[in-house]
Write an enzyme that holds these catalytic residues in place. Structure first.
Site, PDB file in Angstrom:
ATOM      1  N   LYS A  26      10.507 -22.116  -4.442  1.00  0.00           N
ATOM      2  CA  LYS A  26      11.472 -23.223  -4.426  1.00  0.00           C
ATOM      3  C   LYS A  26      12.210 -23.293  -5.769  1.00  0.00           C
ATOM      4  CE  LYS A  26      11.425 -28.200  -3.943  1.00  0.00           C
ATOM      5  NZ  LYS A  26      10.510 -29.292  -4.249  1.00  0.00           N
ATOM      6  N   GLN A  28      11.990 -28.454   5.256  1.00  0.00           N
ATOM      7  CA  GLN A  28      12.185 -29.578   4.335  1.00  0.00           C
ATOM      8  C   GLN A  28      13.009 -29.188   3.110  1.00  0.00           C
ATOM      9  OE1 GLN A  28       8.410 -31.520   3.671  1.00  0.00           O
ATOM     10  NE2 GLN A  28       9.198 -32.763   2.000  1.00  0.00           N
ATOM     11  N   TYR A  46     -10.858 -18.428   7.294  1.00  0.00           N
ATOM     12  CA  TYR A  46      -9.750 -17.458   7.266  1.00  0.00           C
ATOM     13  C   TYR A  46      -8.679 -17.845   8.282  1.00  0.00           C
ATOM     14  CZ  TYR A  46      -7.553 -12.780   7.338  1.00  0.00           C
ATOM     15  OH  TYR A  46      -6.675 -11.726   7.268  1.00  0.00           O
TER      16      TYR A  46
HETATM   17  P1  NAD Z   1      -7.710  -6.833   0.440  1.00  0.00           P
HETATM   18  O1  NAD Z   1      -8.938  -7.659   0.395  1.00  0.00           O
HETATM   19  O2  NAD Z   1      -7.808  -5.376   0.170  1.00  0.00           O
HETATM   20  O3  NAD Z   1      -6.602  -7.422  -0.544  1.00  0.00           O
HETATM   21  C1  NAD Z   1      -6.482  -8.771  -0.872  1.00  0.00           C
HETATM   22  C2  NAD Z   1      -6.148  -8.869  -2.356  1.00  0.00           C
HETATM   23  O4  NAD Z   1      -5.992 -10.248  -2.714  1.00  0.00           O
HETATM   24  C3  NAD Z   1      -7.264  -8.316  -3.242  1.00  0.00           C
HETATM   25  O5  NAD Z   1      -6.720  -7.469  -4.223  1.00  0.00           O
HETATM   26  C4  NAD Z   1      -7.881  -9.580  -3.860  1.00  0.00           C
HETATM   27  O6  NAD Z   1      -8.491  -9.338  -5.113  1.00  0.00           O
HETATM   28  C5  NAD Z   1      -6.671 -10.505  -3.938  1.00  0.00           C
HETATM   29  N1  NAD Z   1      -7.005 -11.923  -3.991  1.00  0.00           N
HETATM   30  C6  NAD Z   1      -7.878 -12.604  -3.201  1.00  0.00           C
HETATM   31  N2  NAD Z   1      -7.877 -13.912  -3.539  1.00  0.00           N
HETATM   32  C7  NAD Z   1      -6.995 -14.055  -4.570  1.00  0.00           C
HETATM   33  C8  NAD Z   1      -6.574 -15.159  -5.335  1.00  0.00           C
HETATM   34  N3  NAD Z   1      -7.054 -16.394  -5.131  1.00  0.00           N
HETATM   35  N4  NAD Z   1      -5.656 -14.949  -6.315  1.00  0.00           N
HETATM   36  C9  NAD Z   1      -5.163 -13.698  -6.548  1.00  0.00           C
HETATM   37  N5  NAD Z   1      -5.527 -12.619  -5.842  1.00  0.00           N
HETATM   38  C10 NAD Z   1      -6.435 -12.799  -4.862  1.00  0.00           C
HETATM   39  O7  NAD Z   1      -7.038  -7.081   1.879  1.00  0.00           O
HETATM   40  P2  NAD Z   1      -5.788  -6.393   2.574  1.00  0.00           P
HETATM   41  O8  NAD Z   1      -6.269  -5.699   3.777  1.00  0.00           O
HETATM   42  O9  NAD Z   1      -4.972  -5.654   1.595  1.00  0.00           O
HETATM   43  O10 NAD Z   1      -4.984  -7.684   3.074  1.00  0.00           O
HETATM   44  C11 NAD Z   1      -3.847  -8.170   2.390  1.00  0.00           C
HETATM   45  C12 NAD Z   1      -3.290  -9.383   3.128  1.00  0.00           C
HETATM   46  O11 NAD Z   1      -2.945  -9.027   4.464  1.00  0.00           O
HETATM   47  C13 NAD Z   1      -4.286 -10.539   3.226  1.00  0.00           C
HETATM   48  O12 NAD Z   1      -3.589 -11.762   3.055  1.00  0.00           O
HETATM   49  C14 NAD Z   1      -4.807 -10.447   4.641  1.00  0.00           C
HETATM   50  O13 NAD Z   1      -5.201 -11.692   5.140  1.00  0.00           O
HETATM   51  C15 NAD Z   1      -3.596  -9.884   5.378  1.00  0.00           C
HETATM   52  N6  NAD Z   1      -3.997  -9.153   6.583  1.00  0.00           N
HETATM   53  C16 NAD Z   1      -4.552  -7.905   6.499  1.00  0.00           C
HETATM   54  C17 NAD Z   1      -4.949  -7.247   7.660  1.00  0.00           C
HETATM   55  C18 NAD Z   1      -5.536  -5.855   7.635  1.00  0.00           C
HETATM   56  O14 NAD Z   1      -5.924  -5.344   8.685  1.00  0.00           O
HETATM   57  N7  NAD Z   1      -5.626  -5.165   6.512  1.00  0.00           N
HETATM   58  C19 NAD Z   1      -4.797  -7.879   8.913  1.00  0.00           C
HETATM   59  C20 NAD Z   1      -4.265  -9.150   8.948  1.00  0.00           C
HETATM   60  C21 NAD Z   1      -3.852  -9.783   7.782  1.00  0.00           C
END
Ligand code: NAD
Ligand code: UDP
Length: 311
Positions: free
Chosen positions: A105, A162, A145
């Site tokens: 924003k 908004q 989640y």
């Molecule tokens: P991952 O766990 O490898 O990566 C997530 C990253 O976020 C990690 O590097 C972690 O250290 C970081 N992280 C977590 N909490 C944090 C915080 N509070 N502040 C800063 N960094 C933080 O998972 P991924 O598979 O790379 O997924 C990435 C995104 O995609 C996620 O939001 C996940 O929900 C979404 N997603 C992934 C899949 C999949 O199949 N890989 C499917 C649906 C959704």
């Protein structure tokens, strides 16, 4: 035009591939990560690039930087990791989204949310279109989640209505590929690591539950296509590969492709484990002109190669 792009969760599996692709396109990339599940080794090869910067930061706390676009990916994605500290998982989706939306924003940046097929819960509609509202248990072990992401979607749409923010909400279905953590706990990495070590392949339940697996390169192309689409394209949009397999089929395929001596063992099914999942990607096809190009076997070859090289 080269842009300054923030990738939260940039040291994670999807984030590291996205950072790489954005740098290849000539952009400046700021990777923000608290290394909860991400690793510095996943982005080590990018550190010499003068357009790449990393910052250790938890997005549950405010962040003041100047950027043109934000990809908000931070959040543990594997059930064992997101259930390890469920309160932190919800905080990351909710407080984290509020902070990143506040940043968008102030800077007038376009902002992308990595939402999930988990917003559909254990779906009673198959395959899942974006119009389906889902079947989520709000108090079960996956709720931190699922409900966290559902609330993040709510926040994105309320900031859009908004405050006029430019939002891009992606509902990501199971994605796999190199740089998944070997102990990540998700099914593709588990089965490949078990097969390469000739250990038992652990199927939860009877293996009849289905998933649709998208290779990471296809997914990153979709992220970029969505971010670059017109402002009216807010999503939510399903991103995934509609080829559906049972978990038993996946186990057999991995054993065959690795030439493993592993046996299959059947363990109890975790609570609220969805029985079936397959994206309806009609919207992504028509609005983004995107569809996956990498078949499961081809993606598995590259992923198996990666795990062989690190084990
Ligand atoms: P991952 O766990 O490898 O990566 C997530 C990253 O976020 C990690 O590097 C972690 O250290 C970081 N992280 C977590 N909490 C944090 C915080 N509070 N502040 C800063 N960094 C933080 O998972 P991924 O598979 O790379 O997924 C990435 C995104 O995609 C996620 O939001 C996940 O929900 C979404 N997603 C992934 C899949 C999949 O199949 N890989 C499917 C649906 C959704
Ligand atoms: N699964 C399994 N064995 C494993 C890991 C996962 O049978 O070692 C199953 C899990 O119960 C689910 C499916 O594989 O039905 C996909 O699990 P994953 O954790 O990869 O992602 P989900 O789609 O459930 O979030």
């Amino acid at each position: 035009m080269n842009k300054r792009i923030l990738v939260t969760g940039g040291a994670g599996f999807l984030g590291s591939h996205l950072c790489e692709r954005l740098l290849d396109a000539g952009h400046e990339v700021l990777c923000v990560d608290n290394y909860y599940t991400g690793r510095r080794s996943s982005i080590a090869h990018l550190l010499d690039n003068p357009r790449f910067e990393i910052m250790r930061h938890d997005i549950c706390f405010p962040l003041y930087v100047e950027v043109d676009e934000i990809f908000n990916l931070a959040c543990p994605a594997s059930p064992i990791h997101y259930q390890f500290d469920p309160v932190q998982t919800t905080k990351t989706s909710v407080h984290g989204s509020i902070n990143m939306l506040g940043l968008a924003k102030r800077t007038k940046a376009k902002i992308f949310l990595a939402s999930t097929s988990e917003v559909y819960g254990d779906p009673s509609v198959h395959p899942q279109p974006e119009s389906y509202w889902g079947n989520v248990n709000p108090i079960g072990p996956r709720a931190c989640y699922d409900e966290g992401k559902r609330c993040a979607e709510t926040l994105f749409f309320d900031y859009h209505r908004q405050h006029g923010l430019k939002i891009k909400v992606a509902r990501i279905f199971n994605t796999y590929g190199p740089r998944m953590h070997p102990n990540d706990g998700r099914v593709v990495s588990n089965f490949i690591v078990q097969a390469l070590k000739n250990e038992d392949i652990t199927i939860y339940g009877d293996g009849s539950q289905t998933r649709s697996f998208c290779y990471v390169d296809d997914m990153v192309s979709a992220f970029i296509a969505l971010m670059n689409s017109g402002d009216e394209m807010t999503g939510p949009v399903n991103l995934g590969n509609p080829d559906e397999f049972s978990i038993l089929e996946l186990a057999r395929k991995v054993i065959e492709m690795t030439g493993s001596r592993s046996s299959i063992v059947f363990l109890p099914l975790p609570a609220d484990d969805p029985q079936q999942r397959r994206p309806d990607i009609s919207l992504a096809k028509s609005a983004l002109h995107w569809e996956p190009t990498i078949r499961l076997e081809a993606g598995l070859v590259r992923t198996i190669e990666y795990f062989r090289s690190i084990l």
